[in-house]
Write a protein that holds these residues in place. Structure first.
Motif, PDB file in Angstrom:
ATOM      1  N   GLN A   1     186.967  93.314   4.290  1.00  0.00           N
ATOM      2  CA  GLN A   1     187.775  94.359   4.944  1.00  0.00           C
ATOM      3  C   GLN A   1     186.898  95.356   5.690  1.00  0.00           C
ATOM      4  O   GLN A   1     187.225  96.539   5.784  1.00  0.00           O
ATOM      5  CB  GLN A   1     188.606  95.104   3.905  1.00  0.00           C
ATOM      6  CG  GLN A   1     189.617  94.244   3.180  1.00  0.00           C
ATOM      7  CD  GLN A   1     190.307  95.011   2.050  1.00  0.00           C
ATOM      8  OE1 GLN A   1     190.718  96.151   2.214  1.00  0.00           O
ATOM      9  NE2 GLN A   1     190.419  94.390   0.896  1.00  0.00           N
ATOM     10  N   SER A   2     185.776  94.868   6.197  1.00  0.00           N
ATOM     11  CA  SER A   2     184.851  95.775   6.883  1.00  0.00           C
ATOM     12  C   SER A   2     185.513  96.427   8.088  1.00  0.00           C
ATOM     13  O   SER A   2     186.187  95.762   8.888  1.00  0.00           O
ATOM     14  CB  SER A   2     183.611  95.001   7.335  1.00  0.00           C
ATOM     15  OG  SER A   2     182.816  95.816   8.161  1.00  0.00           O
ATOM     16  N   ILE A   3     185.300  97.726   8.214  1.00  0.00           N
ATOM     17  CA  ILE A   3     185.838  98.454   9.368  1.00  0.00           C
ATOM     18  C   ILE A   3     184.992  98.213  10.611  1.00  0.00           C
ATOM     19  O   ILE A   3     185.359  98.631  11.708  1.00  0.00           O
ATOM     20  CB  ILE A   3     185.887  99.979   9.094  1.00  0.00           C
ATOM     21  CG1 ILE A   3     184.481 100.516   8.778  1.00  0.00           C
ATOM     22  CG2 ILE A   3     186.874 100.280   7.982  1.00  0.00           C
ATOM     23  CD1 ILE A   3     184.402 102.029   8.673  1.00  0.00           C
ATOM     24  N   TRP A   4     183.847  97.566  10.446  1.00  0.00           N
ATOM     25  CA  TRP A   4     182.908  97.400  11.565  1.00  0.00           C
ATOM     26  C   TRP A   4     183.132  96.104  12.337  1.00  0.00           C
ATOM     27  O   TRP A   4     182.659  95.981  13.468  1.00  0.00           O
ATOM     28  CB  TRP A   4     181.464  97.411  11.045  1.00  0.00           C
ATOM     29  CG  TRP A   4     181.117  98.578  10.200  1.00  0.00           C
ATOM     30  CD1 TRP A   4     180.771  98.569   8.882  1.00  0.00           C
ATOM     31  CD2 TRP A   4     181.028  99.959  10.608  1.00  0.00           C
ATOM     32  NE1 TRP A   4     180.493  99.838   8.432  1.00  0.00           N
ATOM     33  CE2 TRP A   4     180.654 100.708   9.476  1.00  0.00           C
ATOM     34  CE3 TRP A   4     181.254 100.627  11.807  1.00  0.00           C
ATOM     35  CZ2 TRP A   4     180.475 102.089   9.520  1.00  0.00           C
ATOM     36  CZ3 TRP A   4     181.089 102.007  11.850  1.00  0.00           C
ATOM     37  CH2 TRP A   4     180.704 102.710  10.711  1.00  0.00           C
ATOM     38  N   ASP A   5     183.821  95.156  11.730  1.00  0.00           N
ATOM     39  CA  ASP A   5     183.946  93.843  12.357  1.00  0.00           C
ATOM     40  C   ASP A   5     184.518  93.942  13.765  1.00  0.00           C
ATOM     41  O   ASP A   5     185.595  94.516  13.972  1.00  0.00           O
ATOM     42  CB  ASP A   5     184.846  92.924  11.516  1.00  0.00           C
ATOM     43  CG  ASP A   5     184.085  92.310  10.358  1.00  0.00           C
ATOM     44  OD1 ASP A   5     182.870  92.548  10.265  1.00  0.00           O
ATOM     45  OD2 ASP A   5     184.719  91.608   9.559  1.00  0.00           O
ATOM     46  N   GLY A   6     183.800  93.378  14.726  1.00  0.00           N
ATOM     47  CA  GLY A   6     184.284  93.342  16.097  1.00  0.00           C
ATOM     48  C   GLY A   6     184.193  94.665  16.837  1.00  0.00           C
ATOM     49  O   GLY A   6     184.650  94.787  17.968  1.00  0.00           O
ATOM     50  N   LYS A   7     183.603  95.665  16.194  1.00  0.00           N
ATOM     51  CA  LYS A   7     183.549  97.006  16.817  1.00  0.00           C
ATOM     52  C   LYS A   7     182.322  97.097  17.725  1.00  0.00           C
ATOM     53  O   LYS A   7     181.198  96.953  17.249  1.00  0.00           O
ATOM     54  CB  LYS A   7     183.440  98.035  15.689  1.00  0.00           C
ATOM     55  CG  LYS A   7     183.683  99.457  16.078  1.00  0.00           C
ATOM     56  CD  LYS A   7     185.132  99.818  16.194  1.00  0.00           C
ATOM     57  CE  LYS A   7     185.867  99.929  14.873  1.00  0.00           C
ATOM     58  NZ  LYS A   7     187.317 100.038  15.086  1.00  0.00           N
TER      59      LYS A   7
END
Ligand SMILES: Cc1cc2nc3c(=O)[nH]c(=O)nc-3n(C[C@H](O)[C@H](O)[C@H](O)COP(=O)(O)O)c2cc1C
Length: 138
Positions: A100-106
């Motif tokens: 559930q990483s908030i960084w994925d694709g950012k």
């Protein structure tokens, strides 16, 4: 409007990183808005918080804030040839719970600085190492 969050690797009042970031924030073209994301209030990452449903409110606020951003800009000094712990902690907090990483694709960019001869090279290098993992394309 494209929202860019700025994460600072320094907590001190007279921080050069902050001054750099405040200047850069005004250089974005029309259609972008910037906001500074607070990371100095995050308790040190402890997986027990996530595993036992005791997530600190500051983790939740931080995670939701970053989820709402289109991109992040890291502005950081170099500490001991790496990044300051406060910034690494924010990265760790955002990267969990697993999957559930908030960084994925950012999309992310880095500005590193130090008055030393290498001008924050070590910080830049270490931060990029984390980014290739957590900013992977979705
Ligand atoms: C704990 C600590 C470790 C540091 N290690 C380095 C280093 O390895 N290389 C370097 O060039 N500067 C190093 N510095 C100097 C900082 O990068 C420099 O003071 C920087 O401008 C601090 O950023 P700030 O003004 O945004 O707080 C270190 C400073 C501190 C406090």
């Amino acid at each position: 409007m494209t929202k860019v969050g700025i994460l600072l690797g320094s907590l001190r009042k007279a921080s050069f990183s902050r001054k750099l970031a405040e200047n850069v924030a005004h250089l974005f073209p029309e259609g972008y808005e910037t906001e500074f994301v607070e990371i100095g209030n995050l308790p040190l990452y402890n997986q027990d918080f996530d595993d036992h449903n005791q997530v600190p409110a500051d983790y939740t606020t931080f995670r939701n804030t970053v989820k709402g951003l289109d991109a992040v800009l890291f502005v950081t000094p170099e500490y001991n040839r790496s990044i300051p712990a406060v910034l690494k902690n924010a990265i760790d907090v955002g990267s969990r719970p697993y999957g559930q990483s908030i960084w994925d694709g950012k999309p992310a960019a880095i500005i590193s600085q130090s008055p030393g001869n290498l001008s924050g090279f070590g910080a830049n290098h270490h931060l990029r190492q984390s980014l290739v993992v957590f900013c992977k394309k979705k």
